[in-house]
Design a protein around this motif. Structure first.
Motif, PDB file in Angstrom:
ATOM      1  N   GLU A 101       0.830  -1.203   0.000  1.00 42.97           N
ATOM      2  CA  GLU A 101       0.000   0.000   0.000  1.00 42.97           C
ATOM      3  C   GLU A 101       0.869   1.259   0.000  1.00 42.97           C
ATOM      4  O   GLU A 101       0.590   2.221  -0.720  1.00 42.97           O
ATOM      5  N   LYS A 102       1.930   1.238   0.819  1.00 45.22           N
ATOM      6  CA  LYS A 102       2.842   2.380   0.851  1.00 45.22           C
ATOM      7  C   LYS A 102       3.505   2.582  -0.507  1.00 45.22           C
ATOM      8  O   LYS A 102       3.681   3.723  -0.964  1.00 45.22           O
ATOM      9  N   GLN A 103       3.887   1.471  -1.163  1.00 49.23           N
ATOM     10  CA  GLN A 103       4.507   1.586  -2.477  1.00 49.23           C
ATOM     11  C   GLN A 103       3.531   2.174  -3.491  1.00 49.23           C
ATOM     12  O   GLN A 103       3.892   3.037  -4.298  1.00 49.23           O
ATOM     13  N   HIS A 104       2.294   1.712  -3.434  1.00 51.82           N
ATOM     14  CA  HIS A 104       1.282   2.208  -4.366  1.00 51.82           C
ATOM     15  C   HIS A 104       1.059   3.707  -4.197  1.00 51.82           C
ATOM     16  O   HIS A 104       0.827   4.434  -5.173  1.00 51.82           O
ATOM     17  N   GLU A 105       1.142   4.189  -2.958  1.00 55.61           N
ATOM     18  CA  GLU A 105       0.930   5.613  -2.678  1.00 55.61           C
ATOM     19  C   GLU A 105       2.209   6.425  -2.774  1.00 55.61           C
ATOM     20  O   GLU A 105       2.189   7.651  -2.651  1.00 55.61           O
TER      21      GLU A 105
ATOM     22  N   CYS B  42      13.670  -2.324  -0.790  1.00 57.79           N
ATOM     23  CA  CYS B  42      13.028  -1.004  -0.823  1.00 57.79           C
ATOM     24  C   CYS B  42      13.600  -0.141  -1.942  1.00 57.79           C
ATOM     25  O   CYS B  42      12.869   0.624  -2.583  1.00 57.79           O
ATOM     26  N   ALA B  43      14.912  -0.255  -2.183  1.00 55.76           N
ATOM     27  CA  ALA B  43      15.547   0.520  -3.254  1.00 55.76           C
ATOM     28  C   ALA B  43      14.965   0.136  -4.612  1.00 55.76           C
ATOM     29  O   ALA B  43      14.711   0.997  -5.460  1.00 55.76           O
ATOM     30  N   VAL B  44      14.738  -1.162  -4.807  1.00 53.90           N
ATOM     31  CA  VAL B  44      14.143  -1.628  -6.069  1.00 53.90           C
ATOM     32  C   VAL B  44      12.695  -1.161  -6.181  1.00 53.90           C
ATOM     33  O   VAL B  44      12.251  -0.691  -7.237  1.00 53.90           O
ATOM     34  N   MET B  45      11.955  -1.244  -5.074  1.00 53.96           N
ATOM     35  CA  MET B  45      10.540  -0.858  -5.093  1.00 53.96           C
ATOM     36  C   MET B  45      10.360   0.622  -5.428  1.00 53.96           C
ATOM     37  O   MET B  45       9.475   0.990  -6.210  1.00 53.96           O
ATOM     38  N   CYS B  46      11.199   1.492  -4.831  1.00 50.63           N
ATOM     39  CA  CYS B  46      10.996   2.921  -5.072  1.00 50.63           C
ATOM     40  C   CYS B  46      11.447   3.335  -6.473  1.00 50.63           C
ATOM     41  O   CYS B  46      10.923   4.309  -7.025  1.00 50.63           O
ATOM     42  N   THR B  47      12.401   2.591  -7.074  1.00 49.16           N
ATOM     43  CA  THR B  47      12.790   2.924  -8.445  1.00 49.16           C
ATOM     44  C   THR B  47      11.713   2.504  -9.450  1.00 49.16           C
ATOM     45  O   THR B  47      11.632   3.066 -10.549  1.00 49.16           O
ATOM     46  N   ARG B  48      10.891   1.533  -9.059  1.00 48.66           N
ATOM     47  CA  ARG B  48       9.818   1.081  -9.946  1.00 48.66           C
ATOM     48  C   ARG B  48       8.555   1.943  -9.816  1.00 48.66           C
ATOM     49  O   ARG B  48       7.640   1.840 -10.628  1.00 48.66           O
ATOM     50  N   TYR B  49       8.513   2.761  -8.777  1.00 46.72           N
ATOM     51  CA  TYR B  49       7.347   3.624  -8.581  1.00 46.72           C
ATOM     52  C   TYR B  49       7.439   4.847  -9.498  1.00 46.72           C
ATOM     53  O   TYR B  49       8.495   5.460  -9.628  1.00 46.72           O
ATOM     54  N   LYS B  50       6.309   5.190 -10.114  1.00 45.82           N
ATOM     55  CA  LYS B  50       6.261   6.356 -10.980  1.00 45.82           C
ATOM     56  C   LYS B  50       5.225   7.335 -10.442  1.00 45.82           C
ATOM     57  O   LYS B  50       4.042   6.982 -10.310  1.00 45.82           O
TER      58      LYS B  50
END
Length: 510
Positions: free
Chosen positions: A165-169, A314-322
């Motif tokens: 949920e945090k990643q989505h937001e 987390c580093a991978v997750m935030c780079t995939r977030y747009k």
């Protein structure tokens, strides 16, 4: 529009309901099974006289003997005594049986037969559960393993929903590292407990409270044993990437961080096994001291292992977030520039990523973003990093009025802090504007954590870098993150070791 409180969201309510139902079922099972108590004793068949076992109860008679059975297991005879609660109180179970004397060179050392007796102290609680104080166990105690594993898996599942949920937001923070680290630890520990339960069931091993605590103490070492292959592969990959980095970029101490981390991982694994094999059995004090040191070191190593793996995740997750196409300002985080004042390829990648997003946003929404190049002038730079970035932006057709400089900062924290002030002065309405920042992929998560420190909500744009450069740069960022949170890490490790010491003392000395 009112939003539901966090504790009313389905991702919170559903795991809580599942957890309550699961715990209720486990407790009900233990209350039902715990009303009986089973004692087993294995005797070599050549010594044991068949059908000689007798069980008697002395005390408050809160329990009664339900059955006494004998079973041949390979070369042994297993005597099983089952008792059942009929009240509450304290009793002693006496198990008597007969064996033949052991033969020596002259024949039997003693003529005839002699009786043998085992004694078990039983305590029956008011609600009927029988505790075997001698064996430190309760029938159905294996359910505690299932309970612990279940609680760990349900908690990990709830945290996974929270992280997604945090990643989505786009709400990335250092607390996400903590959550991901706990998820990794809880999932592997639940596997450890389930594997112990399977092993005990397979071989008919009865479990005691003390042995259950020993399993808890051993999770640090067992965690490392399970993750040893990924760690060795990671250490190898870091070494390979560092060798390529040195070949491409030249030899510098900072270019060896990957090799140093790989050596540290291998050294930590070796140290755990070395401490485990160096336990001193000469006396109780030496034994408990060396045992506790090996346990504590394994947990500390496990802690940093989880932090490293979770930070990578987390580093991978935030780079995939747009971020959504609604940004009013895009901060471009600075880095070193060339001697002639032009951006390096690394810095140019950050600027190009910001320009690309702004063009996409304008095509989709018709809304422009204001660029905020951020970076001061170093002692070896002819102009500020911000000015270098502005010149490049203007060369790419960006209007001058669409660029606002921040040219005082000397590090990433100041990039964020001073850019916030610039945006506040330019917009006059900071809480109502949408802000993004552009930086290299390995640096994005650090940018989020620093923005959180100054309470500025941002969306990160990730610029790609050369593959061989990424691991070493990421390690530098990881070290920076650990250093920024050094007090938190120190306190956690202190309370972890102190808690382990107290629990170890209680289990072994009280």
């Amino acid at each position: 529009m009112k939003t539901k409180p966090k504790f009313l969201k389905p991702r919170v309510i559903i795991p809580i309901i599942v957890l309550i139902l699961f715990l209720t079922g486990c407790i009900a099972y233990m209350l039902f099974v715990g009303r009986t108590n089973t004692v087993t004793l294995n005797i070599t068949s050549m010594e044991y006289i068949p059908n000689s076992a007798k069980a008697t109860i002395v005390g408050d008679e809160a329990v009664k003997v339900k059955s006494v059975t004998e079973e041949r297991i390979y070369d042994d005879i297993r005597i099983t005594v089952k008792t059942e609660s009929v009240g509450s109180g304290r009793d002693t179970l006496y198990l008597n049986f007969e064996v033949k004397p052991l033969p020596n060179e002259d024949g039997y050392s003693i003529d005839g037969q002699y009786p043998t007796e085992c004694e078990y102290r039983l305590v029956t609680l008011p609600f009927g559960i029988i505790i075997n104080r001698t064996l430190d166990s309760v029938d159905g105690i294996e359910c505690l393993i299932i309970m612990l594993a279940g609680v760990m898996m349900i908690t990990a599942l709830a945290m996974i929903f929270s992280v997604l949920e945090k990643q989505h937001e786009g709400l990335f923070s250092y607390s996400m590292v903590v959550r991901c680290g706990l998820i990794i630890y809880l999932l592997i520990c639940s596997y450890i407990f389930l594997d112990e339960w399977r092993h005990n069931i397979k071989y008919g091993i009865s479990l005691s409270f003390r042995e259950l605590i020993k399993i808890l103490f051993d999770t640090g070492r067992m965690f490392t044993s399970i993750t040893i292959l990924p760690l060795l592969l990671l250490a190898f990959a870091l070494a390979v990437s560092n060798i390529q980095l040195v070949r491409k970029e030249g030899f510098r101490p900072l270019n060896l961080l990957g090799i140093l981390l790989g050596v540290s991982l291998i050294g930590g694994i070796w140290m755990i096994y070395r401490l485990n094999s160096s336990v001193n059995y000469e006396n109780d004090v030496a034994y408990h001291t060396t045992t506790f040191i090996s346990i504590a070191f394994a947990f500390v190593f496990c802690y940093f292992e989880c932090m490293l793996l979770s930070t990578m995740l987390c580093a991978v997750m935030c780079t995939r977030y747009k971020p959504p196409y609604n940004l009013d300002y895009i901060i471009i985080l600075g880095c070193a520039i060339r001697a002639d004042g032009t951006p390096t390829p690394l810095l140019k990648g950050r600027i190009d990523r910001a320009i690309k997003f702004e063009n996409e946003q304008f095509e989709k929404t018709g809304k422009h973003s204001v660029f905020v190049p951020s970076g001061g002038q170093g002692s070896d730079e002819i102009i500020s990093e911000a000015q270098s970035m502005k010149d490049y932006l203007l060369s790419q057709g960006i209007p001058d009025e669409q660029v606002v400089l921040e040219n005082k900062s000397v590090n990433t924290y100041q990039n964020m802090l001073f850019s916030k002030g610039v945006i506040e002065n330019d917009s006059k309405a900071l809480p109502d504007v949408n802000i993004g920042f552009s930086t290299t992929n390995y640096h994005v998560f650090r940018g989020y954590t620093l923005a959180n420190r100054i309470k500025m909500k941002v969306g990160g744009l990730s610029a790609k870098t050369r593959l061989y450069f990424f691991p070493n740069a990421f390690i530098r960022e990881f070290i920076g993150l650990v250093w920024e949170q050094k007090l938190r890490h120190f306190l956690f490790i202190f309370f972890l070791v102190a808690g382990l010491a107290i629990l170890y003392f209680v289990i072994n000395y009280l």
